[in-house]
Motif scaffolding. Structure first.
Motif, PDB file in Angstrom:
ATOM      1  N   TYR B 101      39.092  51.676  32.193  1.00 16.46           N
ATOM      2  CA  TYR B 101      38.580  53.097  32.267  1.00 16.46           C
ATOM      3  C   TYR B 101      38.733  53.367  30.397  1.00 16.46           C
ATOM      4  O   TYR B 101      37.495  53.640  29.714  1.00 16.46           O
ATOM      5  N   SER B 102      39.172  52.831  29.677  1.00 11.07           N
ATOM      6  CA  SER B 102      39.639  52.761  28.684  1.00 11.07           C
ATOM      7  C   SER B 102      38.736  51.570  27.652  1.00 11.07           C
ATOM      8  O   SER B 102      38.531  52.251  26.642  1.00 11.07           O
ATOM      9  N   HIS B 103      38.054  51.090  28.281  1.00 14.50           N
ATOM     10  CA  HIS B 103      37.162  49.599  28.092  1.00 14.50           C
ATOM     11  C   HIS B 103      37.803  49.162  26.996  1.00 14.50           C
ATOM     12  O   HIS B 103      37.226  49.002  25.671  1.00 14.50           O
ATOM     13  N   LYS B 104      38.983  48.225  27.269  1.00 16.12           N
ATOM     14  CA  LYS B 104      39.648  47.517  26.384  1.00 16.12           C
ATOM     15  C   LYS B 104      39.198  46.090  26.410  1.00 16.12           C
ATOM     16  O   LYS B 104      39.075  45.578  27.501  1.00 16.12           O
ATOM     17  N   ASN B 105      39.683  45.274  24.929  1.00 13.27           N
ATOM     18  CA  ASN B 105      38.754  43.926  25.473  1.00 13.27           C
ATOM     19  C   ASN B 105      39.944  43.426  25.330  1.00 13.27           C
ATOM     20  O   ASN B 105      40.458  42.001  24.592  1.00 13.27           O
ATOM     21  N   VAL B 106      40.503  42.735  26.564  1.00 16.06           N
ATOM     22  CA  VAL B 106      41.964  42.525  27.346  1.00 16.06           C
ATOM     23  C   VAL B 106      40.606  41.294  29.017  1.00 16.06           C
ATOM     24  O   VAL B 106      40.436  41.673  28.961  1.00 16.06           O
ATOM     25  N   LYS B 107      41.273  40.374  28.393  1.00 13.21           N
ATOM     26  CA  LYS B 107      41.103  39.180  29.185  1.00 13.21           C
ATOM     27  C   LYS B 107      41.970  39.229  30.422  1.00 13.21           C
ATOM     28  O   LYS B 107      43.755  38.726  30.066  1.00 13.21           O
ATOM     29  N   ILE B 108      42.186  39.132  31.491  1.00 12.58           N
ATOM     30  CA  ILE B 108      43.420  39.082  32.533  1.00 12.58           C
ATOM     31  C   ILE B 108      43.538  37.949  33.314  1.00 12.58           C
ATOM     32  O   ILE B 108      41.764  37.510  33.952  1.00 12.58           O
ATOM     33  N   CYS B 109      44.290  36.973  32.640  1.00 11.82           N
ATOM     34  CA  CYS B 109      43.567  35.353  33.769  1.00 11.82           C
ATOM     35  C   CYS B 109      44.683  35.335  34.076  1.00 11.82           C
ATOM     36  O   CYS B 109      45.609  35.787  34.091  1.00 11.82           O
ATOM     37  N   ALA B 110      44.233  34.997  35.979  1.00 13.67           N
ATOM     38  CA  ALA B 110      44.782  35.007  36.882  1.00 13.67           C
ATOM     39  C   ALA B 110      45.040  33.346  37.529  1.00 13.67           C
ATOM     40  O   ALA B 110      43.504  32.796  37.546  1.00 13.67           O
ATOM     41  N   SER B 111      45.979  32.977  37.724  1.00 22.07           N
ATOM     42  CA  SER B 111      46.224  32.351  38.059  1.00 22.07           C
ATOM     43  C   SER B 111      47.011  31.606  39.750  1.00 22.07           C
ATOM     44  O   SER B 111      46.602  32.694  40.126  1.00 22.07           O
ATOM     45  N   HIS B 112      46.402  30.804  40.367  1.00 18.45           N
ATOM     46  CA  HIS B 112      47.150  30.678  41.977  1.00 18.45           C
ATOM     47  C   HIS B 112      46.533  31.509  42.790  1.00 18.45           C
ATOM     48  O   HIS B 112      47.477  32.495  43.560  1.00 18.45           O
ATOM     49  N   ALA B 113      45.430  32.249  42.001  1.00 16.93           N
ATOM     50  CA  ALA B 113      44.085  32.070  42.726  1.00 16.93           C
ATOM     51  C   ALA B 113      44.327  31.859  44.782  1.00 16.93           C
ATOM     52  O   ALA B 113      44.219  30.870  44.562  1.00 16.93           O
ATOM     53  N   GLY B 114      44.385  32.564  45.963  1.00 15.67           N
ATOM     54  CA  GLY B 114      43.967  32.203  46.908  1.00 15.67           C
ATOM     55  C   GLY B 114      45.094  31.225  47.592  1.00 15.67           C
ATOM     56  O   GLY B 114      45.753  31.249  47.589  1.00 15.67           O
ATOM     57  N   LEU B 115      44.362  30.514  49.022  1.00 17.45           N
ATOM     58  CA  LEU B 115      45.237  29.736  50.237  1.00 17.45           C
ATOM     59  C   LEU B 115      45.599  28.090  49.114  1.00 17.45           C
ATOM     60  O   LEU B 115      46.745  28.094  49.337  1.00 17.45           O
ATOM     61  N   THR B 116      44.750  27.749  48.078  1.00 15.35           N
ATOM     62  CA  THR B 116      45.384  26.639  47.732  1.00 15.35           C
ATOM     63  C   THR B 116      46.299  26.981  46.736  1.00 15.35           C
ATOM     64  O   THR B 116      47.150  25.737  45.727  1.00 15.35           O
ATOM     65  N   LEU B 117      46.740  27.921  46.685  1.00 18.07           N
ATOM     66  CA  LEU B 117      48.274  27.845  45.997  1.00 18.07           C
ATOM     67  C   LEU B 117      49.879  27.373  46.983  1.00 18.07           C
ATOM     68  O   LEU B 117      50.518  26.260  46.441  1.00 18.07           O
TER      69      LEU B 117
END
Lengths: 285, 318
Positions: B101-117
């Protein structure tokens, strides 16, 4: 017009800000007058005397100036009033508060590009984290200006606050001055009844913060403690001011109760309230 | 069916780590935060190269998101790193208010997604994150398919103004996108041109789609395989052009049906070019412990599942 350095300037401005708050909330029959009235003196002191800031042209980055974040975004009326009256946007725009297509959203937002607001707040507990990020960025860039943030005392019930309290102490963010609006009231009643852990000074001290206490509705106290808080920066610890205020300050029937946290006055109540806060030389919007 | 040489077996999170280091070299404003998973996120190289620009946030993800928003205000480009589950569902309101909502230039980097964790089980196997993130106005959502694409995507998002969700995974996976393939946010990547069915795949399922393409080719079916690395904004033109040619579609993703890539493609088709479509994904279920391969098999995320879906979609063309 009174010189900004005259002793009567700040109290007079705060009185006008209180009139703005009441009129804004009344006009749309919604909003949060209680906490706004309680914090009117502190925000007036910050924006008109103690912060080194540049309203025009507004810089979103806030680099090389002091910045303020309102973590308890619901007291937007007082925030909008001091922003307008210190020059961030035209004072008449206060009349658009909470109306369709306004830049003055119910809770502060950047989405409509209101000058003075750098992050949306309203969902509680987040402002201190964002302020910590700004403080960290200023340190990284060698920018010696300060970050001010106001939180509610009920807001301290949010867990994220304490994550930020840990982070700021660990990172030695000693360029940040947090004020806690210690009015001891929240929507459902007294903070002591809702979640009775309200002795805050020792808690912040235990987390490694420098703690000051202030009466946020007493000019002598404000003029004594705010310079102390500024002098306390740069010592390796973040600074917190436990700021005692009276919810509804300035309007007799709004004080001593939590009833006016989020309730607008009726026509008769507005008339009674404004009679206690006569119009000042700064004029109504 | 075009053949893709397997260039190696590497985890996509290592692609992120390599990309982050490169982005940090390219731009001094790139900073990184991690919530006590620096090794898992492969952020050590960045941390060692730029210690003053790396911030350990501790096990406090909500605060990390807020701090990242604050860092962005003054002009930094913060990359947050933690598991996908803790990057999204755990901190949804913080992302919604302080970042999106505040339109901040943040890169949310997310590992271990999904079943293959794998063995850690359903508490950590988020299958809802793409939906959560794509619902936020203004959020760019990216799910690259291999090491090289993840590295390129990481570098690309540093140059993109605005909030981004970048999703990647834990296991070693075939590397098949060449190092010099440009990564263009929002631009689908054509992997195989075909005429009978359009297969839209994202993340780890892209390699499965290529395997499916070979199986289908043996049956005389020419599948068009398109890598949708950017779920949002979706490459509407590429999706529509393909389905207008083939007449039917299949989506493949390591995510719930609800909220995922398939949802986005189906919405686009319903509005513009209604066509038969089948979905390969997880059907309204949590995962469980097991090896990645066992879990992908049990929950129907296989090349054969894509083949079956393609045959069904083709049959429905009538």
């Amino acid at each position: 017009m009174t010189d900004a350095n005259h002793p009567s300037f700040l109290p007079t401005m705060a009185q006008q800000v209180r009139r703005d708050i009441l009129r804004m909330v009344h006009a749309v029959s919604s909003g949060h007058p209680g906490g706004s009235l309680g914090c009117a003196d502190y925000l007036t002191a910050l924006f008109f005397k103690y912060m080194k800031h540049q309203p025009q042209p507004f810089s979103m980055s806030g680099n090389n100036e002091d910045v303020f974040l309102l973590s308890n975004g619901h007291i937007s009326p007082v925030y909008y009033s001091v922003l307008a009256r210190s020059g961030y946007f035209p004072v008449p725009e206060l009349a658009t508060f909470r109306k369709l297509n306004t830049r003055l959203q119910g809770h502060p937002a950047t989405h409509e590009h209101l000058p003075g607001v750098r992050v949306a707040t309203g969902s509680l507990g987040q402002g201190l984290s964002v302020a910590s990020g700004i403080a960290q960025q200023k340190k990284l860039d060698g920018d010696n200006s300060l970050v001010y943030v106001l939180t509610g005392d009920g807001e301290l019930q949010e867990g994220q606050i304490w994550e930020a309290v840990m982070f700021a102490a660990h990172r030695k963010l000693d360029n940040m001055i947090v004020a806690v609006d210690f009015n001891q009231k929240q929507i459902d009643g007294s903070t002591e009844d809702v979640m009775g852990l309200t002795e805050w000074s020792s808690k912040f001290a235990a987390f490694g913060w420098q703690v000051l206490e202030m009466d946020g509705n007493n000019w002598d106290s404000i003029h004594q403690v705010l310079p102390q808080a500024q002098a306390a920066t740069g010592n390796g610890k973040p600074v917190v001011i436990i700021m005692k205020t009276e919810m509804g300050m300035g309007v007799d029937f709004m004080m001593g109760t939590h009833a006016w946290h989020g309730k607008a006055p009726s026509n008769e109540q507005l008339e009674s309230a404004l009679a206690q806060l006569p119009v000042t030389e700064f004029g109504d919007y | 069916m075009k053949s893709y040489e397997i260039l190696g077996q590497k985890d996509t999170r290592s692609g992120f780590g390599a990309g982050l280091l490169e982005a940090g070299k390219q731009n001094n404003n790139v900073v990184a935060l991690c919530a006590d998973l620096t090794g898992s996120l492969m952020m050590d190289a960045f941390k060692d190269a730029f210690p003053e620009r790396f911030f350990q946030a501790g096990i406090a993800e909500a605060n990390m998101m807020g701090v990242a928003a604050g860092l962005a205000i003054g002009g930094k480009i913060p990359f947050t790193g933690t598991f996908a589950n803790f990057s999204t569902g755990r901190v949804y309101d913080q992302i919604r208010q302080s970042i999106a909502y505040s339109h901040k230039n943040v890169k949310i980097c997310a590992s271990h997604a999904g079943l293959t964790l794998g063995e850690d089980g359903a508490t950590h196997q988020i299958l809802e994150d793409l939906g959560l993130m794509k619902m936020l106005p203004g959020m760019t959502v990216i799910n690259p398919c291999d090491y090289n694409q993840t590295k390129a995507a990481t570098i690309a998002i540093a140059q993109h103004e605005g909030p981004v969700y970048l999703r990647f995974g834990r296991p070693k996976w075939p590397v098949f996108i060449s190092e010099d393939t440009p990564f263009i946010i929002g631009k689908a990547l054509m992997l195989n041109e075909g005429t009978d069915v359009s297969i839209f795949a994202t993340g780890h399922m892209v390699w499965k789609a290529i395997e499916a393409g070979h199986i289908l080719a043996e049956k005389g079916i020419h599948a068009e395989i398109i890598n949708i690395h950017t779920i949002k904004p979706l490459d509407d033109a590429a999706v529509l052009a393909s389905v207008q040619k083939t007449g039917c579609a299949v989506s493949a993703e390591e995510h719930q049906y609800n909220g995922g890539l398939g949802d986005s493609v189906a919405q686009l088709l319903a509005r513009n070019y209604p066509a038969p479509m089948e979905f390969v994904g997880v059907n309204d279920s949590f995962g469980e412990s097991g090896t990645p391969d066992q879990l992908m098999e049990k929950y129907g995320l296989t090349a054969q599942a894509i083949v079956d879906a393609a045959l069904k979609s083709i049959a429905r063309k009538g």
